[in-house]
Design a protein around this motif. Structure first.
Motif, PDB file in Angstrom:
ATOM      1  N   VAL A  46     -64.392  50.349 -51.986  1.00 44.29           N
ATOM      2  CA  VAL A  46     -65.214  50.542 -53.177  1.00 44.29           C
ATOM      3  C   VAL A  46     -64.814  51.841 -53.866  1.00 44.29           C
ATOM      4  O   VAL A  46     -64.702  52.888 -53.216  1.00 44.29           O
ATOM      5  N   ILE A  47     -64.633  51.765 -55.172  1.00 45.94           N
ATOM      6  CA  ILE A  47     -64.399  52.968 -55.971  1.00 45.94           C
ATOM      7  C   ILE A  47     -65.753  53.620 -56.213  1.00 45.94           C
ATOM      8  O   ILE A  47     -66.678  52.983 -56.710  1.00 45.94           O
ATOM      9  N   LYS A  48     -65.853  54.892 -55.831  1.00 46.35           N
ATOM     10  CA  LYS A  48     -67.118  55.622 -55.995  1.00 46.35           C
ATOM     11  C   LYS A  48     -66.990  56.679 -57.075  1.00 46.35           C
ATOM     12  O   LYS A  48     -65.874  57.035 -57.496  1.00 46.35           O
ATOM     13  N   ASP A  49     -68.142  57.198 -57.496  1.00 46.97           N
ATOM     14  CA  ASP A  49     -68.144  58.294 -58.476  1.00 46.97           C
ATOM     15  C   ASP A  49     -67.283  59.437 -57.944  1.00 46.97           C
ATOM     16  O   ASP A  49     -67.375  59.794 -56.774  1.00 46.97           O
ATOM     17  N   GLY A  50     -66.464  59.972 -58.802  1.00 46.78           N
ATOM     18  CA  GLY A  50     -65.576  61.058 -58.403  1.00 46.78           C
ATOM     19  C   GLY A  50     -64.192  60.588 -58.008  1.00 46.78           C
ATOM     20  O   GLY A  50     -63.251  61.375 -57.988  1.00 46.78           O
ATOM     21  N   ASP A  51     -64.048  59.297 -57.671  1.00 46.64           N
ATOM     22  CA  ASP A  51     -62.724  58.735 -57.389  1.00 46.64           C
ATOM     23  C   ASP A  51     -62.003  58.514 -58.716  1.00 46.64           C
ATOM     24  O   ASP A  51     -62.611  58.558 -59.789  1.00 46.64           O
ATOM     25  N   TYR A  52     -60.710  58.251 -58.634  1.00 47.97           N
ATOM     26  CA  TYR A  52     -59.916  58.032 -59.838  1.00 47.97           C
ATOM     27  C   TYR A  52     -59.202  56.691 -59.727  1.00 47.97           C
ATOM     28  O   TYR A  52     -58.549  56.418 -58.723  1.00 47.97           O
TER      29      TYR A  52
END
Length: 196
Positions: free
Chosen positions: A99-105
């Motif tokens: 899962v892409i989370k907040d703060g990931d790019y």
């Protein structure tokens, strides 16, 4: 910042092509060894998060008509065929467990190397990352091309987690790992990297 965090301050994790069309066994461009590495990739992401290592999700997303696909793959986008990693398709989604989370790019590419015709190098420079850890598929194509470009761009340390990357066969995987090792790339197992 804690001493453990400082150790990983200039490191970024690249998670490459862990998408349903590459990982699921019945997918149109499935990498045979891809499904087996999913738990290790999930673990690598968890460890990166615990170390406050920035995570870059490198994915392929193509025009549904195939206009931005390499010439040798254009036949896969002809009428009536599944459109591998077409933008907005289920196959372009990350495999379950990632899962892409907040703060990931999230970085979208249309060729093997994550550096080719993208802003990856600028992004990594902007966050001060000069050490890269690479996981995903597949070893002779997107992993190898990205890693060799990172070496050419003088990243200080490039690491490929040998059991969190995969190819169509173990022999192909091992041969490419050998080639990357010969240009100074570190190739620890996930467990070795976790203990580092």
């Amino acid at each position: 910042m804690a001493a453990g965090d400082l150790k990983w301050k200039n490191t970024a994790l690249l998670v490459i092509d862990m998408q349903k069309d590459f990982i699921l066994p019945d997918a149109p461009v499935s990498v045979k060894g891809g499904k087996s590495i999913v738990p290790n990739v999930v673990r690598a992401v968890e460890v990166a998060r615990s170390r406050k290592i920035p995570i870059v999700w490198v994915v392929r997303e193509h025009d549904p008509l195939g206009r931005d696909v390499e010439l040798f793959r254009r036949h896969l986008y002809s009428d009536g065929k599944p459109k591998p990693t077409a933008k907005g398709s289920v196959g372009a989604e990350l495999v379950d467990g990632l899962v892409i989370k907040d703060g990931d790019y999230k970085l979208v590419k249309t060729r093997f190397s994550a550096f080719f015709n993208t802003n990856l190098h600028s992004y990594l420079q902007g966050i001060g990352a000069n050490n890269l850890v690479v996981v995903g598929v597949q070893t002779p194509n997107c992993i190898r091309q990205t890693v060799f470009d990172a070496v050419a761009l003088d990243y200080h340390k490039v690491t490929v987690l040998v059991d969190a990357t995969a190819a169509a066969t173990p022999d192909i995987h091992i041969a490419n790992i050998f080639d990357m090792t010969n240009v100074g790339v570190a190739t620890p197992t996930l467990e070795e990297w976790c203990k580092a």
